[in-house]
Each structure stands twice: as structure tokens, then as C-alpha cells.
Design a protein around this motif. Structure first.
Motif, PDB file in Angstrom:
ATOM      1  N   UNK A  83       0.997  -1.386  -0.065  1.00  0.00           N
ATOM      2  CA  UNK A  83      -0.105   0.152  -0.140  1.00  0.00           C
ATOM      3  C   UNK A  83       0.872   1.102  -0.065  1.00  0.00           C
ATOM      4  N   UNK A  84       0.227   2.122  -0.693  1.00  0.00           N
ATOM      5  CA  UNK A  84       1.124   3.507  -0.714  1.00  0.00           C
ATOM      6  C   UNK A  84       0.015   4.597  -0.129  1.00  0.00           C
ATOM      7  N   UNK A  85       0.342   5.342   0.721  1.00  0.00           N
ATOM      8  CA  UNK A  85      -0.199   6.606   1.019  1.00  0.00           C
ATOM      9  C   UNK A  85       0.246   7.680   0.179  1.00  0.00           C
ATOM     10  N   UNK A 106       5.154   5.872   1.594  1.00  0.00           N
ATOM     11  CA  UNK A 106       4.565   7.252   1.788  1.00  0.00           C
ATOM     12  C   UNK A 106       5.124   8.331   0.735  1.00  0.00           C
ATOM     13  N   UNK A 107       4.161   9.031   0.014  1.00  0.00           N
ATOM     14  CA  UNK A 107       4.399  10.059  -0.911  1.00  0.00           C
ATOM     15  C   UNK A 107       3.486  11.244  -0.399  1.00  0.00           C
ATOM     16  N   UNK A 108       4.163  12.432   0.186  1.00  0.00           N
ATOM     17  CA  UNK A 108       3.440  13.481   0.812  1.00  0.00           C
ATOM     18  C   UNK A 108       4.302  14.791   0.602  1.00  0.00           C
ATOM     19  N   UNK A 109       3.628  15.873   0.795  1.00  0.00           N
ATOM     20  CA  UNK A 109       4.370  17.082   0.799  1.00  0.00           C
ATOM     21  C   UNK A 109       5.379  17.310   1.750  1.00  0.00           C
ATOM     22  N   UNK A 110       6.641  17.691   1.400  1.00  0.00           N
ATOM     23  CA  UNK A 110       7.619  17.989   2.171  1.00  0.00           C
ATOM     24  C   UNK A 110       7.605  19.339   2.724  1.00  0.00           C
ATOM     25  N   UNK A 111       7.851  19.654   4.035  1.00  0.00           N
ATOM     26  CA  UNK A 111       7.774  20.788   4.678  1.00  0.00           C
ATOM     27  C   UNK A 111       9.290  20.868   5.356  1.00  0.00           C
ATOM     28  N   UNK A 130       2.577  12.320 -10.696  1.00  0.00           N
ATOM     29  CA  UNK A 130       3.961  12.870 -11.134  1.00  0.00           C
ATOM     30  C   UNK A 130       4.939  12.047  -9.971  1.00  0.00           C
ATOM     31  N   UNK A 131       4.505  12.147  -8.674  1.00  0.00           N
ATOM     32  CA  UNK A 131       5.320  11.702  -7.803  1.00  0.00           C
ATOM     33  C   UNK A 131       5.273  10.039  -7.626  1.00  0.00           C
ATOM     34  N   UNK A 135       8.372   7.695  -8.287  1.00  0.00           N
ATOM     35  CA  UNK A 135       8.964   6.656  -7.341  1.00  0.00           C
ATOM     36  C   UNK A 135       8.651   5.247  -7.866  1.00  0.00           C
ATOM     37  N   UNK A 136       8.409   5.051  -9.067  1.00  0.00           N
ATOM     38  CA  UNK A 136       8.687   3.897  -9.891  1.00  0.00           C
ATOM     39  C   UNK A 136       7.053   3.274 -10.243  1.00  0.00           C
ATOM     40  N   UNK A 137       6.216   4.129  -9.783  1.00  0.00           N
ATOM     41  CA  UNK A 137       4.644   3.476 -10.194  1.00  0.00           C
ATOM     42  C   UNK A 137       4.441   3.638 -11.918  1.00  0.00           C
ATOM     43  N   UNK A 138       3.558   2.958 -12.328  1.00  0.00           N
ATOM     44  CA  UNK A 138       3.226   2.841 -13.586  1.00  0.00           C
ATOM     45  C   UNK A 138       1.668   2.794 -13.736  1.00  0.00           C
TER      46      UNK A 138
END
Length: 173
Positions: A83-85, A106-111, A130-131, A135-138
Motif C-alpha cells: 500500500x502507498x499513501x 509514503x508520498x506526501x508534501x515535504x515541509x 507525477x510523484x 517513485x517507480x509506479x506506472x
């Protein structure tokens, strides 16, 4: 729900020092709603509140100890290792709940936690796709996709199955 809003409200209760930021957040929120500034600029102003919390990691952990139960039962029962968030919420809020629940991706906004500024782009809308690809998704790699927001339509479009979450109901996208 929106864990960013929930975390902010939690912090208002536990860290009164951040009340000083409310007028600035409201002002820049108005400028954003009027289209005068971009969302990324507003969120960078907003996340400055996190710089005023003495032990942010502790605050986030305590927040999730209270709010972990908000994770929907359907997800808990069906959670998978891959799973990916993918979220517009910041990494600093989501990393802890990912560790608590065993979610590895996890792919999220970096602060920037020294300034509150967003690093790179806000992980929102098309940026999420795009992210995901970066990260290697297709395309067609997402078997099932769940969101409570139509702003996630770009992710829903590249998923085999997509669901809109409304309370406890799952509706086909």
C-alpha cells in the motif's frame, strides 16, 4: 478526513503559543481564496505553526495515539504490504501513523520544519501522479484507490478500481 486540519486543531488545544499565528493564517487564507497567492505559498505560511511546537515528534505521536481510531475499518481489514499513501498533507504528520500501522510507502508534501516552507511542489492533484511515477509506479499499477476528495481524480483515472469514501460508504468513482 484531513489530518492536517485535525493536527492543527489538536495543536491549538495543546500549544497555545501557536494562537499568535492565527491572524497571519487567516489573512493569507483570504489571499489564497481570492486567487492572489498560490496554494503552495498559503500552505508555507500555514505550516509555520509547526515551528512553534517545542517537540514536534512528540506532538505528532500524541496526536496519532488519539486519532488512529479514525482509520476506516474497511482499510484496516484490507491493508496490504505494498500500500502507498499519497497525500497533500505533510510527511512530518504522516510518517508516524505509517510506522504505527506498518505502511512502508509514503508520498506526501515535504515541509522545512525550520521555516514551515514547502520543499518542492505541494503533493496535490496531478502532482500526486507525477510523484507516483517518479517513485517507480506506472499506469495500471494501482489495483484499488480510495479517496474522500475529487481533487484526487488524476490518481483515480490511472487506477484499476477507484472509490470515493463518504463516511463509512464506498462509492464507485
Amino acid at each position: 478526513g484531513d489530518c492536517t486540519v485535525d493536527f492543527y486543531l489538536y495543536c491549538l488545544k495543546h500549544y497555545p503559543r501557536i494562537y499568535a499565528e492565527i491572524p497571519r493564517i487567516l489573512w493569507y487564507g483570504l489571499l489564497f481564496k481570492l486567487g492572489i497567492i498560490e496554494k503552495k505559498r498559503f500552505k508555507s505560511i500555514f505550516f509555520k505553526f509547526a515551528t512553534l511546537i517545542p517537540d514536534l515528534n512528540d506532538a505528532v505521536k500524541n496526536f496519532w495515539d488519539i486519532n488512529k481510531s479514525k482509520i476506516k475499518d474497511f482499510y484496516v481489514k484490507n491493508q496490504q504490504d505494498d500500500d502507498i499513501i499519497i497525500s497533500a498533507s505533510p510527511t512530518f504528520i504522516l510518517e508516524t501513523i505509517c510506522k504505527m500501522t506498518g505502511i512502508k510507502n509514503l508520498i506526501a508534501t515535504e515541509v522545512d520544519l525550520k521555516t514551515g516552507n514547502i520543499i518542492g511542489e505541494n503533493c496535490y492533484g496531478e502532482e500526486k501522479v507525477k510523484r507516483f511515477y517518479a517513485e517507480g509506479g506506472n499506469e495500471n499499477a494501482i489495483d484499488e484507490f480510495y479517496s474522500d476528495s475529487y481533487s484526487d481524480s488524476p490518481l483515480a483515472e490511472i487506477s484499476k478500481k477507484a472509490y470515493l469514501v463518504k463516511g463509512e460508504k464506498l462509492l464507485k468513482w
